[in-house]
Design an enzyme around this catalytic site. Structure first.
Site, PDB file in Angstrom:
ATOM      1  N   ASP A 291       0.480  -1.100  -0.376  1.00 45.76           N
ATOM      2  CA  ASP A 291      -0.168  -0.179   0.387  1.00 45.76           C
ATOM      3  C   ASP A 291       0.801   1.277  -0.088  1.00 45.76           C
ATOM      4  O   ASP A 291       0.651   2.163   0.681  1.00 45.76           O
ATOM      5  CB  ASP A 291      -0.878   0.211   1.201  1.00 45.76           C
ATOM      6  CG  ASP A 291      -1.839   0.873   0.740  1.00 45.76           C
ATOM      7  OD1 ASP A 291      -2.367   1.061   2.165  1.00 45.76           O
ATOM      8  OD2 ASP A 291      -1.961   1.646  -0.124  1.00 45.76           O
TER       9      ASP A 291
ATOM     10  N   LYS B  65       2.327   3.267  -6.076  1.00 50.55           N
ATOM     11  CA  LYS B  65       1.621   2.353  -7.237  1.00 50.55           C
ATOM     12  C   LYS B  65       3.382   1.857  -7.783  1.00 50.55           C
ATOM     13  O   LYS B  65       3.366   0.855  -8.345  1.00 50.55           O
ATOM     14  CB  LYS B  65       1.298   2.764  -7.671  1.00 50.55           C
ATOM     15  CG  LYS B  65       0.201   3.490  -6.418  1.00 50.55           C
ATOM     16  CD  LYS B  65      -0.910   2.620  -5.150  1.00 50.55           C
ATOM     17  CE  LYS B  65      -1.158   3.961  -4.117  1.00 50.55           C
ATOM     18  NZ  LYS B  65      -0.971   2.826  -3.333  1.00 50.55           N
TER      19      LYS B  65
ATOM     20  N   ASP C 166      -3.344  -2.780  -2.016  1.00 52.33           N
ATOM     21  CA  ASP C 166      -4.477  -1.727  -2.721  1.00 52.33           C
ATOM     22  C   ASP C 166      -4.690  -1.137  -3.857  1.00 52.33           C
ATOM     23  O   ASP C 166      -3.117  -0.733  -3.773  1.00 52.33           O
ATOM     24  CB  ASP C 166      -4.054  -0.746  -1.073  1.00 52.33           C
ATOM     25  CG  ASP C 166      -5.691   0.140  -0.945  1.00 52.33           C
ATOM     26  OD1 ASP C 166      -5.338   1.200  -0.503  1.00 52.33           O
ATOM     27  OD2 ASP C 166      -6.523  -0.142  -1.217  1.00 52.33           O
ATOM     28  N   ASN C 167      -5.080  -0.556  -4.555  1.00 50.28           N
ATOM     29  CA  ASN C 167      -4.937   0.137  -5.499  1.00 50.28           C
ATOM     30  C   ASN C 167      -4.821   1.106  -6.351  1.00 50.28           C
ATOM     31  O   ASN C 167      -4.729   0.943  -7.127  1.00 50.28           O
ATOM     32  CB  ASN C 167      -3.802   1.888  -4.704  1.00 50.28           C
ATOM     33  CG  ASN C 167      -4.579   2.407  -3.286  1.00 50.28           C
ATOM     34  OD1 ASN C 167      -3.889   2.251  -2.334  1.00 50.28           O
ATOM     35  ND2 ASN C 167      -5.832   3.177  -3.017  1.00 50.28           N
TER      36      ASN C 167
ATOM     37  N   GLU D 155     -11.959   4.780  -0.623  1.00 47.98           N
ATOM     38  CA  GLU D 155     -11.749   5.323   0.867  1.00 47.98           C
ATOM     39  C   GLU D 155     -12.305   6.082   1.122  1.00 47.98           C
ATOM     40  O   GLU D 155     -11.995   7.328   0.398  1.00 47.98           O
ATOM     41  CB  GLU D 155     -10.156   5.792   2.071  1.00 47.98           C
ATOM     42  CG  GLU D 155      -9.149   5.545   1.425  1.00 47.98           C
ATOM     43  CD  GLU D 155      -8.292   5.392   0.573  1.00 47.98           C
ATOM     44  OE1 GLU D 155      -8.911   4.585   0.157  1.00 47.98           O
ATOM     45  OE2 GLU D 155      -7.299   5.298   0.751  1.00 47.98           O
TER      46      GLU D 155
HETATM   47  C1  LIG Z   1      -2.029  10.918  -2.555  1.00 49.56           C
HETATM   48  O1  LIG Z   1      -2.608  10.594  -3.298  1.00 49.56           O
HETATM   49  C2  LIG Z   1      -4.436  10.768  -2.844  1.00 49.56           C
HETATM   50  C3  LIG Z   1      -4.906   9.998  -3.201  1.00 49.56           C
HETATM   51  C4  LIG Z   1      -6.151  10.650  -4.136  1.00 49.56           C
HETATM   52  C5  LIG Z   1      -6.573  10.261  -5.208  1.00 49.56           C
HETATM   53  C6  LIG Z   1      -6.744   8.942  -5.422  1.00 49.56           C
HETATM   54  C7  LIG Z   1      -6.747   7.690  -5.184  1.00 49.56           C
HETATM   55  C8  LIG Z   1      -5.414   8.353  -4.016  1.00 49.56           C
HETATM   56  C9  LIG Z   1      -4.575   7.397  -2.515  1.00 49.56           C
HETATM   57  C10 LIG Z   1      -5.151   6.390  -2.462  1.00 49.56           C
HETATM   58  C11 LIG Z   1      -4.311   5.586  -1.328  1.00 49.56           C
HETATM   59  O2  LIG Z   1      -5.100   4.393  -0.793  1.00 49.56           O
HETATM   60  C12 LIG Z   1      -3.159   4.793  -0.871  1.00 49.56           C
HETATM   61  N1  LIG Z   1      -2.869   4.236  -0.839  1.00 49.56           N
HETATM   62  C13 LIG Z   1      -1.606   4.248  -0.663  1.00 49.56           C
HETATM   63  N2  LIG Z   1      -0.641   5.020  -0.983  1.00 49.56           N
HETATM   64  C14 LIG Z   1      -0.885   5.932  -2.135  1.00 49.56           C
HETATM   65  O3  LIG Z   1      -0.061   6.941  -2.419  1.00 49.56           O
HETATM   66  C15 LIG Z   1      -2.350   5.816  -1.784  1.00 49.56           C
HETATM   67  C16 LIG Z   1      -2.631   7.520  -3.120  1.00 49.56           C
HETATM   68 MG   LIG Z   2      -3.709   2.979  -0.570  1.00 52.73          MG
END
Ligand SMILES: COCc1ccccc1-c1cc(O)c2[nH]cnc(=O)c2c1
Ligand SMILES: [Mg+2]
Length: 216
Positions: free
Chosen positions: A139, A142, A166-167, A196
């Site tokens: 997590d 990416k 995740d993601n 989330e």
């Molecule tokens: C900084 O971006 C935030 C964001 C913005 C839009 C969509 C997704 C995310 C996102 C969601 C996550 O669960 C994440 N988990 C781990 N490292 C991440 O960079 C990460 C980014």
């Molecule tokens: Mg994540």
């Protein structure tokens, strides 16, 4: 504001969560991030998938790549039997310090390693007297998912080890997804979910990111 988002989350946890009660720590983070300000914790919806996989795997040695505030770290550690070991790697020292305090507030014992996964993963075998990881939660950045998975394959995984990431579709790790879906070394399973803290009423918006939701 003088404090960082992780520090504001920590202060909320310290104010409202019961010391030693992991569930109240998770609930405090989830209510703060769904009502006050969004943060990139795995959250409760995807967290339920994480719980199910941990319970099914019953891992003894666990590795997490990307600690952030320690939300998923608490989520995993609260389900591990005594004697199991959880190591979490975080490259941002400020995040790591917040995570240590949130994990401590939950009454749990986790080893947070500060540094870059590509540097630390090759050292884990020597550094920790462990053989293989039974479960890995991915997590972090990416773009690092695939590279770090290949580092783990060197000698830290065994037949039956479970990786959960995740993601993989949002923000997305397409090279990792393709590799896991095509490599003969893995059986892959995709859990459709939602980003989330999005299915909420009012509350703050995403941090300056215009999100085109591709809810599958
Ligand atoms: C900084 O971006 C935030 C964001 C913005 C839009 C969509 C997704 C995310 C996102 C969601 C996550 O669960 C994440 N988990 C781990 N490292 C991440 O960079 C990460 C980014
Ligand atoms: Mg994540």
């Amino acid at each position: 504001s003088g404090t960082s988002r992780p520090v504001r989350i920590l202060h909320h946890v310290q104010k409202v969560a019961q010391y030693g009660d992991a569930q109240s720590v998770l609930s405090a983070v989830d209510s703060y991030c769904s009502k006050i300000e969004w943060a990139m914790n795995v959250g409760d919806l995807k967290g339920q998938i994480l719980d199910a996989v941990v319970l099914e795997t019953r891992p003894h040695y666990v590795l997490e790549l990307g600690t952030y505030c320690g939300y998923s770290t608490v989520r995993i550690a609260r389900l591990l039997p005594p004697g199991a070991r959880l190591f979490s790697i975080e490259m941002n020292p400020q995040y790591a310090q917040v995570a240590r305090e949130i994990i401590q507030h939950a009454g749990l014992d986790v080893d947070i390693l500060v540094g870059c996964t590509s540097d630390l993963i090759p050292q884990l075998k020597k550094k920790l007297d462990i053989e293989k990881f039974d479960f890995v939660f991915i997590d972090h950045w990416k773009v690092s998912y695939l590279r770090d998975t290949k580092l783990l394959e060197c000698d830290l995984l065994r037949p039956g080890s479970v990786l959960l990431a995740d993601n993989v579709t949002c923000p997305g790790a397409p090279d990792y997804l393709h590799y896991m879906r095509t490599s003969p070394r893995y059986e892959s399973q995709y859990f459709p979910s939602r980003l989330e803290y999005l299915s909420r009423g009012g509350g703050g918006a995403l941090p300056g990111i215009k999100l085109l939701l591709n809810v599958t």
